[in-house]
Design a protein around this motif. Structure first.
Motif, PDB file in Angstrom:
ATOM      1  N   ALA A  53       0.756  -1.264   0.284  1.00 55.32           N
ATOM      2  CA  ALA A  53       0.231  -0.421  -0.024  1.00 55.32           C
ATOM      3  C   ALA A  53       0.785   1.207   0.213  1.00 55.32           C
ATOM      4  CB  ALA A  53      -0.949   0.226   1.030  1.00 55.32           C
ATOM      5  N   CYS A  54       1.643   0.716   0.623  1.00 58.21           N
ATOM      6  CA  CYS A  54       3.054   2.443   0.517  1.00 58.21           C
ATOM      7  C   CYS A  54       3.830   3.013  -0.503  1.00 58.21           C
ATOM      8  CB  CYS A  54       3.451   2.462   1.727  1.00 58.21           C
ATOM      9  SG  CYS A  54       4.795   0.941   1.603  1.00 58.21           S
ATOM     10  N   LEU A  55       3.138   1.810  -1.512  1.00 61.78           N
ATOM     11  CA  LEU A  55       4.005   1.588  -3.263  1.00 61.78           C
ATOM     12  C   LEU A  55       3.364   2.452  -3.853  1.00 61.78           C
ATOM     13  CD1 LEU A  55       6.270  -1.158  -3.155  1.00 61.78           C
ATOM     14  CD2 LEU A  55       6.765   1.317  -2.299  1.00 61.78           C
ATOM     15  N   SER A  56       3.836   3.656  -5.034  1.00 65.26           N
ATOM     16  CA  SER A  56       2.703   3.346  -5.473  1.00 65.26           C
ATOM     17  C   SER A  56       2.861   2.454  -7.133  1.00 65.26           C
ATOM     18  CB  SER A  56       3.115   4.550  -6.456  1.00 65.26           C
ATOM     19  OG  SER A  56       5.191   4.649  -7.580  1.00 65.26           O
ATOM     20  N   GLN A  57       1.936   2.286  -7.511  1.00 67.42           N
ATOM     21  CA  GLN A  57       1.830   1.053  -9.351  1.00 67.42           C
ATOM     22  C   GLN A  57       3.278   1.400  -9.819  1.00 67.42           C
ATOM     23  OE1 GLN A  57      -0.471  -0.906  -9.430  1.00 67.42           O
ATOM     24  NE2 GLN A  57       0.051  -1.935 -10.665  1.00 67.42           N
ATOM     25  N   ALA A  58       3.720   2.022 -10.255  1.00 61.96           N
ATOM     26  CA  ALA A  58       4.964   1.451 -11.422  1.00 61.96           C
ATOM     27  C   ALA A  58       6.014   1.038  -9.852  1.00 61.96           C
ATOM     28  CB  ALA A  58       5.328   3.584 -11.483  1.00 61.96           C
ATOM     29  N   GLU A  59       5.868   1.666  -8.345  1.00 57.76           N
ATOM     30  CA  GLU A  59       6.642   1.045  -7.847  1.00 57.76           C
ATOM     31  C   GLU A  59       6.537  -0.274  -7.712  1.00 57.76           C
ATOM     32  OE1 GLU A  59       8.133   4.759  -4.930  1.00 57.76           O
ATOM     33  OE2 GLU A  59       6.187   4.035  -4.608  1.00 57.76           O
ATOM     34  N   GLY A 119       9.060  -6.618 -11.165  1.00 58.64           N
ATOM     35  CA  GLY A 119      10.014  -6.827 -11.351  1.00 58.64           C
ATOM     36  C   GLY A 119      11.207  -7.601 -10.982  1.00 58.64           C
ATOM     37  N   LEU A 120      12.385  -6.448  -9.916  1.00 57.33           N
ATOM     38  CA  LEU A 120      13.115  -6.957  -9.440  1.00 57.33           C
ATOM     39  C   LEU A 120      13.562  -8.091  -8.894  1.00 57.33           C
ATOM     40  CD1 LEU A 120      14.477  -3.221  -8.342  1.00 57.33           C
ATOM     41  CD2 LEU A 120      15.152  -4.280 -10.235  1.00 57.33           C
ATOM     42  N   LEU A 121      12.622  -9.011  -7.526  1.00 58.61           N
ATOM     43  CA  LEU A 121      12.488  -9.837  -7.354  1.00 58.61           C
ATOM     44  C   LEU A 121      12.305 -10.648  -8.324  1.00 58.61           C
ATOM     45  CD1 LEU A 121       9.298  -8.886  -4.407  1.00 58.61           C
ATOM     46  CD2 LEU A 121      12.268  -8.977  -4.235  1.00 58.61           C
ATOM     47  N   GLY A 122      11.587 -11.063  -9.676  1.00 59.86           N
ATOM     48  CA  GLY A 122      12.147 -11.732 -10.912  1.00 59.86           C
ATOM     49  C   GLY A 122      13.071 -11.499 -11.064  1.00 59.86           C
ATOM     50  N   ARG A 123      13.694 -10.839 -11.231  1.00 64.67           N
ATOM     51  CA  ARG A 123      14.685 -10.838 -11.985  1.00 64.67           C
ATOM     52  C   ARG A 123      16.007 -11.681 -11.057  1.00 64.67           C
ATOM     53  NH1 ARG A 123      16.528  -4.689 -13.619  1.00 64.67           N
ATOM     54  NH2 ARG A 123      18.893  -6.536 -13.562  1.00 64.67           N
ATOM     55  N   VAL A 124      15.781 -11.589  -9.507  1.00 65.36           N
ATOM     56  CA  VAL A 124      16.632 -11.828  -8.345  1.00 65.36           C
ATOM     57  C   VAL A 124      15.777 -13.338  -8.220  1.00 65.36           C
ATOM     58  CG1 VAL A 124      16.524 -12.224  -5.402  1.00 65.36           C
ATOM     59  CG2 VAL A 124      17.090  -9.761  -6.328  1.00 65.36           C
ATOM     60  N   ILE A 125      15.031 -13.963  -8.598  1.00 65.89           N
ATOM     61  CA  ILE A 125      14.746 -14.930  -8.598  1.00 65.89           C
ATOM     62  C   ILE A 125      15.184 -15.586  -9.558  1.00 65.89           C
ATOM     63  CG2 ILE A 125      12.808 -16.967  -8.850  1.00 65.89           C
ATOM     64  CD1 ILE A 125      10.837 -14.339  -7.155  1.00 65.89           C
ATOM     65  N   VAL A 126      15.574 -15.075 -10.901  1.00 56.28           N
ATOM     66  CA  VAL A 126      15.749 -15.905 -12.672  1.00 56.28           C
ATOM     67  C   VAL A 126      17.622 -16.244 -11.884  1.00 56.28           C
ATOM     68  CG1 VAL A 126      16.719 -15.502 -14.267  1.00 56.28           C
ATOM     69  CG2 VAL A 126      13.994 -15.007 -13.884  1.00 56.28           C
ATOM     70  N   GLY A 127      18.122 -14.560 -12.021  1.00 58.36           N
ATOM     71  CA  GLY A 127      19.466 -15.001 -10.682  1.00 58.36           C
ATOM     72  C   GLY A 127      19.466 -16.412  -9.839  1.00 58.36           C
ATOM     73  N   LEU A 128      19.427 -16.696  -9.380  1.00 57.14           N
ATOM     74  CA  LEU A 128      19.666 -17.894  -8.246  1.00 57.14           C
ATOM     75  C   LEU A 128      18.975 -19.255  -8.991  1.00 57.14           C
ATOM     76  CD1 LEU A 128      17.008 -16.692  -5.567  1.00 57.14           C
ATOM     77  CD2 LEU A 128      20.352 -16.686  -5.614  1.00 57.14           C
TER      78      LEU A 128
END
Length: 169
Positions: free
Chosen positions: A142-148, A154-163
């Motif tokens: 809730a504290c984040l905008s839609q873009a955030e 997206g960043l978490l997805g990259r971390v998951i793929v990176g693992l």
């Protein structure tokens, strides 16, 4: 469905206390691992509180969510997707069948395996589990905008793929 005496807001508030110290420590250290651990702990606390009324645990919820999204899957597909072992998966599926949430049907393509389906009661529990998940996501972000939010996912997805995890299932 669910414990009518425990609202989402009450469950979120109850879960904040035990995880506050973990999340404060994570913030002070800048630790991604502690942050993820604290968020998981909070989500599990909320799920534990809200799932009591339907006889599910947070761990069983993951199996329910997978089968609900992939009805007609084999247990092997579920094991591979959830990165769990055969024994744990077998016990979990047995509990969900006993609770009346899942049923197994013979696999017409392979007589050695069964396909997993939600029962009518399982579909209700699945919808309730999705509701808990969606409400927790909304409250946590809730504290984040839609873009955030999109950037974070997206960043978490990259971390998951990176693992080395395959997130496309």
């Amino acid at each position: 469905m669910g414990d009518a005496t425990t609202t989402h807001a009450e469950a979120m508030a109850k879960a904040k206390a035990p995880t506050a110290a973990i999340l404060q420590e994570a913030a002070s250290e800048g630790s991604f691992a502690l942050s993820v651990s604290g968020l998981r702990h909070h989500f599990q606390d909320v799920c534990t509180t809200r799932l009591k009324g339907v006889g599910l645990t947070p761990a069983l919820l993951y199996f329910m969510l997978y089968v609900g999204k992939h009805e007609g899957c084999t247990q092997r597909q579920m094991i591979d997707a959830l990165c769990t072992d055969v024994g744990y998966s077998t016990r979990s599926v047995a509990k969900l069948i006993e609770a009346g949430y899942l049923e197994q049907r013979p696999n017409p393509a392979d007589g050695r395996s069964n396909l997993l389906y939600l029962t009518a009661e399982g579909k209700g529990a699945y919808a309730y589990g999705r509701q808990i998940l969606d409400e927790w996501n909304e409250g946590a972000l809730a504290c984040l905008s839609q873009a955030e939010r999109e950037q974070l996912i997206g960043l978490l997805g990259r971390v998951i793929v990176g693992l080395g995890c395959d997130i496309v299932r």
